[in-house]
Design a protein around this motif. Structure first.
Motif, PDB file in Angstrom:
ATOM      1  N   ALA A 199     -15.362  58.308  45.132  1.00 29.65           N
ATOM      2  CA  ALA A 199     -14.075  57.648  45.367  1.00 29.65           C
ATOM      3  C   ALA A 199     -12.948  58.358  44.623  1.00 29.65           C
ATOM      4  CB  ALA A 199     -14.144  56.182  44.947  1.00 29.65           C
ATOM      5  N   VAL A 200     -13.205  58.747  43.387  1.00 29.40           N
ATOM      6  CA  VAL A 200     -12.192  59.458  42.590  1.00 29.40           C
ATOM      7  C   VAL A 200     -11.909  60.836  43.189  1.00 29.40           C
ATOM      8  CG1 VAL A 200     -11.675  60.465  40.338  1.00 29.40           C
ATOM      9  CG2 VAL A 200     -12.736  58.201  40.482  1.00 29.40           C
ATOM     10  N   VAL A 201     -12.970  61.540  43.592  1.00 26.01           N
ATOM     11  CA  VAL A 201     -12.776  62.858  44.206  1.00 26.01           C
ATOM     12  C   VAL A 201     -12.019  62.732  45.517  1.00 26.01           C
ATOM     13  CG1 VAL A 201     -13.958  64.829  45.238  1.00 26.01           C
ATOM     14  CG2 VAL A 201     -14.817  63.840  43.105  1.00 26.01           C
ATOM     15  N   PHE A 202     -12.365  61.736  46.313  1.00 20.84           N
ATOM     16  CA  PHE A 202     -11.674  61.491  47.578  1.00 20.84           C
ATOM     17  C   PHE A 202     -10.178  61.274  47.348  1.00 20.84           C
ATOM     18  CE2 PHE A 202     -10.117  58.273  50.650  1.00 20.84           C
ATOM     19  CZ  PHE A 202     -10.241  58.994  51.823  1.00 20.84           C
ATOM     20  N   ALA A 203      -9.844  60.470  46.357  1.00 19.78           N
ATOM     21  CA  ALA A 203      -8.437  60.223  46.055  1.00 19.78           C
ATOM     22  C   ALA A 203      -7.749  61.493  45.576  1.00 19.78           C
ATOM     23  CB  ALA A 203      -8.314  59.121  45.001  1.00 19.78           C
ATOM     24  N   MET A 219      -9.473  52.717  45.963  1.00 19.14           N
ATOM     25  CA  MET A 219      -9.995  51.480  46.539  1.00 19.14           C
ATOM     26  C   MET A 219     -10.615  51.742  47.907  1.00 19.14           C
ATOM     27  SD  MET A 219     -10.419  48.303  45.932  1.00 19.14           S
ATOM     28  CE  MET A 219     -10.913  46.842  46.839  1.00 19.14           C
ATOM     29  N   PHE A 220      -9.958  52.539  48.717  1.00 18.05           N
ATOM     30  CA  PHE A 220     -10.490  52.912  50.021  1.00 18.05           C
ATOM     31  C   PHE A 220     -11.842  53.599  49.848  1.00 18.05           C
ATOM     32  CE2 PHE A 220     -11.233  55.463  53.722  1.00 18.05           C
ATOM     33  CZ  PHE A 220     -10.630  54.804  54.789  1.00 18.05           C
ATOM     34  N   GLY A 221     -11.905  54.542  48.909  1.00 12.87           N
ATOM     35  CA  GLY A 221     -13.151  55.257  48.672  1.00 12.87           C
ATOM     36  C   GLY A 221     -14.269  54.361  48.181  1.00 12.87           C
ATOM     37  N   LEU A 222     -13.933  53.398  47.328  1.00  7.97           N
ATOM     38  CA  LEU A 222     -14.950  52.470  46.827  1.00  7.97           C
ATOM     39  C   LEU A 222     -15.494  51.597  47.947  1.00  7.97           C
ATOM     40  CD1 LEU A 222     -13.299  51.315  43.463  1.00  7.97           C
ATOM     41  CD2 LEU A 222     -15.282  52.829  43.732  1.00  7.97           C
ATOM     42  N   VAL A 223     -14.594  51.081  48.787  1.00  7.13           N
ATOM     43  CA  VAL A 223     -15.035  50.230  49.899  1.00  7.13           C
ATOM     44  C   VAL A 223     -15.875  51.037  50.880  1.00  7.13           C
ATOM     45  CG1 VAL A 223     -14.215  48.983  51.947  1.00  7.13           C
ATOM     46  CG2 VAL A 223     -13.146  48.578  49.720  1.00  7.13           C
ATOM     47  N   ALA A 224     -15.401  52.238  51.237  1.00  6.08           N
ATOM     48  CA  ALA A 224     -16.138  53.074  52.179  1.00  6.08           C
ATOM     49  C   ALA A 224     -17.489  53.491  51.603  1.00  6.08           C
ATOM     50  CB  ALA A 224     -15.318  54.306  52.542  1.00  6.08           C
ATOM     51  N   GLY A 225     -17.528  53.814  50.314  1.00 11.00           N
ATOM     52  CA  GLY A 225     -18.787  54.198  49.687  1.00 11.00           C
ATOM     53  C   GLY A 225     -19.772  53.050  49.621  1.00 11.00           C
ATOM     54  N   ASP A 275      -2.746  46.295  51.832  1.00 15.85           N
ATOM     55  CA  ASP A 275      -3.933  47.062  52.211  1.00 15.85           C
ATOM     56  C   ASP A 275      -5.219  46.558  51.559  1.00 15.85           C
ATOM     57  OD1 ASP A 275      -5.175  49.127  53.653  1.00 15.85           O
ATOM     58  OD2 ASP A 275      -5.150  50.461  51.916  1.00 15.85           O
ATOM     59  N   VAL A 276      -5.154  46.185  50.295  1.00 15.08           N
ATOM     60  CA  VAL A 276      -6.368  45.779  49.579  1.00 15.08           C
ATOM     61  C   VAL A 276      -7.059  44.586  50.246  1.00 15.08           C
ATOM     62  CG1 VAL A 276      -7.260  44.836  47.415  1.00 15.08           C
ATOM     63  CG2 VAL A 276      -5.686  46.780  47.372  1.00 15.08           C
ATOM     64  N   GLY A 281     -11.438  42.531  53.546  1.00 14.71           N
ATOM     65  CA  GLY A 281     -11.809  41.772  54.734  1.00 14.71           C
ATOM     66  C   GLY A 281     -12.682  42.583  55.666  1.00 14.71           C
ATOM     67  N   TYR A 282     -12.343  43.852  55.842  1.00 18.94           N
ATOM     68  CA  TYR A 282     -13.161  44.742  56.679  1.00 18.94           C
ATOM     69  C   TYR A 282     -14.561  44.883  56.092  1.00 18.94           C
ATOM     70  CZ  TYR A 282     -14.835  49.066  58.855  1.00 18.94           C
ATOM     71  OH  TYR A 282     -15.590  50.010  59.519  1.00 18.94           O
ATOM     72  N   ALA A 283     -14.635  45.083  54.776  1.00 21.31           N
ATOM     73  CA  ALA A 283     -15.943  45.234  54.132  1.00 21.31           C
ATOM     74  C   ALA A 283     -16.797  43.988  54.323  1.00 21.31           C
ATOM     75  CB  ALA A 283     -15.762  45.528  52.641  1.00 21.31           C
TER      76      ALA A 283
END
Length: 328
Positions: A199-203, A219-225, A275-276, A281-283
């Protein structure tokens, strides 16, 4: 000879094969960086040379250009160059099937991907609608000169975006949620550290814009991961990423704003606040659907059989041939 992870291994352990060595991951990462850079530069040089031969004017970077849309498409394809080298790194250097980057079944699961895309499309539409409503109500970032580009230019832009955004998204997902998450996960018992690292690398790969934008990317990376590990594959992450990039680009194309150079890293705080909840909600919805539909999140057991809903409905129950190489 290609090897696979042990039966019932979770997604973040798919690189934990009998041939696992720390130097394979390090060498593979170097191969991805160098190979992706070379492919991207070659592609950029070819397009620039073609533009020069065609007598095109110089673009923003001082080199001949076919225009803003072509430059945007080229930037997406330069990122997409990371996809083939990432797949090759898994197969050639880690000596495992490249499909194990996709999911615990050894490939992308088309029906599950389409299901995730439907949910992601709704989620991103809600996000885009909400930020437009907030900007309209507050007068923030209002552009009184903004006009629609027209159906002709929009159709051309949309066609190009549909062709170039999916490979760009896939490349980023296979690199971060695939290669990196599994590379770190091969040496970790639980998924928390691999998810956090990727997630950190993605950001960071998206640049250092505003603190709010960087936090939103993490946050996006954490949810996707988390969804990748929870559902045993990249489908949910790819769907969310694709819906975000494609729908956002299409909205920009509608107003002829494809030449803008801002990214998600530049997101203001008011967008992050919207966004959060959308991401969470998506997760939650994807996790519920995965549980409801019995989406496999670990490798099959070679000693058993895959239930019908994890195989092809036309043939029913499928015997598992070899560990994580089973198909859905």
């Amino acid at each position: 000879m290609l090897t696979v992870a042990a039966p019932l291994s979770p997604y973040h352990h798919l690189a934990r094969t009998p041939t696992r060595r720390w130097w394979r991951t390090a060498l593979g990462t170097l191969f991805i960086v160098v190979g992706g850079t070379v492919l991207a530069l070659v592609g950029y040089a070819v397009v620039s040379a073609a533009a020069a031969l065609a007598g095109r004017p110089d673009g923003a970077d001082g080199l001949p250009s076919f225009g803003a849309l072509a430059d945007l498409a080229l930037s997406f394809l330069m990122v997409a160059a990371l996809l083939p080298v990432t797949l090759l790194a898994a197969r050639w250097i880690q000596e495992r099937p490249a499909g194990t980057l996709s999911s615990v079944t050894g490939r992308l699961r088309p029906r599950w991907l389409l299901t995730c895309l439907a949910v992601a499309g709704v989620a991103i539409a809600v996000f885009l609608g909400a930020i437009m409503a907030v900007d309209t109500a507050t007068g923030a970032d209002a552009d009184p000169t903004g006009v629609l580009a027209g159906w002709g230019p929009f159709a051309v832009s949309a066609l190009v975006l549909v062709c170039v955004v999916p490979p760009q998204v896939a490349a980023e997902e296979y690199l971060t949620r695939g290669w990196l998450l599994q590379g770190v996960g091969a040496w970790c018992r639980g998924p928390s550290l691999p998810i956090a690292v990727q997630a950190v690398v993605f950001a960071a790969l998206h640049g250092w814009g505003t603190p709010w934008g960087f936090a939103d990317l993490i946050m996006f990376g954490l949810v996707a991961g988390w969804l990748t590990v929870r559902t045993g594959g990249l489908e949910a992450a790819i769907a969310l990423h694709l819906a975000n990039n494609l729908l956002g680009s299409l909205v920009a194309a509608a107003f002829g704003d494809l030449g803008i150079d801002e990214t998600a890293a530049d997101m203001p705080w008011r967008y992050v606040v919207i966004d959060v909840p959308v991401l969470l909600g998506y997760a939650g919805m994807i996790a519920w659907l995965a549980r409801r539909h019995g989406i496999r999140h670990t490798c099959p057991d070679p000693g058993g059989a895959v239930p019908a809903y994890l195989g092809d409905p036309a043939v029913g129950t499928l015997p598992v041939a070899a560990g994580c190489a089973a198909q859905r």
